[in-house]
Each structure stands twice: as C-alpha cells, then as structure tokens.
Design an enzyme around this catalytic site. Structure first.
Site, mmCIF file in Angstrom:
data_model
loop_
_atom_site.group_PDB
_atom_site.id
_atom_site.type_symbol
_atom_site.label_atom_id
_atom_site.label_comp_id
_atom_site.label_asym_id
_atom_site.label_seq_id
_atom_site.Cartn_x
_atom_site.Cartn_y
_atom_site.Cartn_z
ATOM 1 C CE LYS A 107 -42.002 -36.781 25.082
ATOM 2 N NZ LYS A 107 -42.220 -37.983 25.670
ATOM 3 C CG LEU A 137 -39.978 -32.080 8.705
ATOM 4 C CD1 LEU A 137 -40.250 -33.281 7.829
ATOM 5 C CD2 LEU A 137 -40.910 -31.055 8.509
ATOM 6 C CG HIS A 138 -42.784 -31.670 16.322
ATOM 7 N ND1 HIS A 138 -43.310 -32.716 16.695
ATOM 8 C CD2 HIS A 138 -42.779 -30.665 17.428
ATOM 9 C CE1 HIS A 138 -43.596 -32.459 18.353
ATOM 10 N NE2 HIS A 138 -43.044 -31.250 18.651
ATOM 11 C CE1 TYR A 139 -43.571 -36.888 19.453
ATOM 12 C CE2 TYR A 139 -41.781 -35.125 19.717
ATOM 13 C CZ TYR A 139 -42.779 -35.783 20.571
ATOM 14 O OH TYR A 139 -43.278 -35.787 21.467
ATOM 15 N NE ARG A 140 -46.580 -34.855 20.231
ATOM 16 C CZ ARG A 140 -46.750 -33.996 21.459
ATOM 17 N NH1 ARG A 140 -46.699 -32.952 21.228
ATOM 18 N NH2 ARG A 140 -46.490 -34.688 22.480
#
Length: 189
Positions: free
Chosen positions: A4, A132-135
């Site tokens: 994160k 893909l990033h979760y953001r």
C-alpha cells in the site's frame, strides 16, 4: 500482496466502448490504453476493436437509446465487426504490453468513470484484471470537486471513441492540476 505504501510510477489510461453499461450483459467493442508517467508523457499506447457476434451487438444496441443518438458510431462498429480482433487476443496483447512497461508493478487504472470500465475488464478480461492495482485514478471524481467547489468546467468533445476519450481524460486532469498551479489551491469565491 500489493504494498500500500509503494508509490506508482506510471498510469494505465483505459477507455472502452461497449454496447451498453451493464457489464454482465453488454460487450466490449473497442479498447484503447495509454501508459503515461505522472507528467502525462506517453510511454506506450494500444488500440483495438474487439470482434463480437453481430446478433449480440445488434440486440444490445437496440436496448440502448445512446446508440440512436450516435448513428455514425453505431454504423461504424457494425460495419467493422468482422475486421476486429478476438477478445482473447486483445487481452493477451494488453497483458504483454503491461508486462513490458510495468514489470511486477500493479498498474493503476486511470480515466473517466473508470470504475465501470473496470467492471467490464473484470468480467470480460480476467487476466488483464489480475495485473491491475486495486486503486484507480478516476478523473470524474476530480470533475465533481472542481465543478462544485471551484466552479471549474472542462469542455470536451463528445466523440465516444476509446482513444479520443483517453486523450480528453488526460487533458481534463491536466486542466484541473493547472488550475491549482495558477491559484495556489485557493478558492476564487
């Protein structure tokens, strides 16, 4: 597991053109992707139309009033369905492009109303979704704040073609960031 605290180095701008907005029933007709750094310098781009069954596309288009308002787009997509690439090939090409430019870094998806595009990617391109990033960076969130708090509007052409829409999204975010540079983040009111 995604760190994160890791600061992303690039953005994956994506725009899809679909038969409608329901990811469970509608299908993707076109996808464009542009990889940029955080100065919005283009590092790579990709664009493809996706082959779909004509009867599915027609059935979904008939249920969506939007296609009646954009007959040129509708006819263009319908007339070129046979020239489009298979969805699995497009997904593989995008995964390879991301591997080349992002390596092990999860790609932060960027664009206007990008959440809905992400639903389609998750449904129809699961291998791409896993990269893909979760953001996500949603320019629409910026638009809402800039309009409501700062009275800023960004006018863009209603082209509704994937690559053009990405360019408009990047220009829109640049417009908002330039506003803060010229106003030191202060309100005019």
């Amino acid at each position: 597991m995604i760190d994160k605290n890791a600061i992303p180095t690039k953005l994956l701008w994506v725009d899809l053109e679909m038969t409608g907005l329901d990811a469970q029933h509608d299908v993707i007709l076109e996808i464009a992707a542009e990889i940029t750094d955080f100065n919005f310098k283009t590092l790579a781009s990709y664009e493809a139309r996706i082959r779909q069954k004509r009867e599915v596309v027609l059935e979904r288009m008939q249920k969506n009033v939007w296609w009646r308002e954009y007959p040129a787009n509708r006819d263009d997509f319908l007339n070129n369905l046979d020239k489009a690439k298979p969805q699995s090939e497009v997904e593989q090409e995008l995964v390879e492009l991301m591997g080349k430019h992002f390596g092990d870094e999860p790609a932060v998806l960027a664009g206007n109303s990008i959440h809905n595009d992400r639903l389609f990617i998750k449904r129809w391109m699961p291998a791409l979704d896993l990269k893909l990033h979760y953001r996500m960076l949603d320019v629409t969130s910026w638009k809402m704040i800039m309009q409501a708090k700062y009275g800023q509007n960004f006018e863009k052409k209603e082209v509704h073609r994937a690559f053009d829409d990405i360019q408009a999204s990047i220009a829109e975010l640049q417009h908002y960031l330039e506003y803060f540079t010229s106003h030191d983040g202060s309100q005019d009111s």
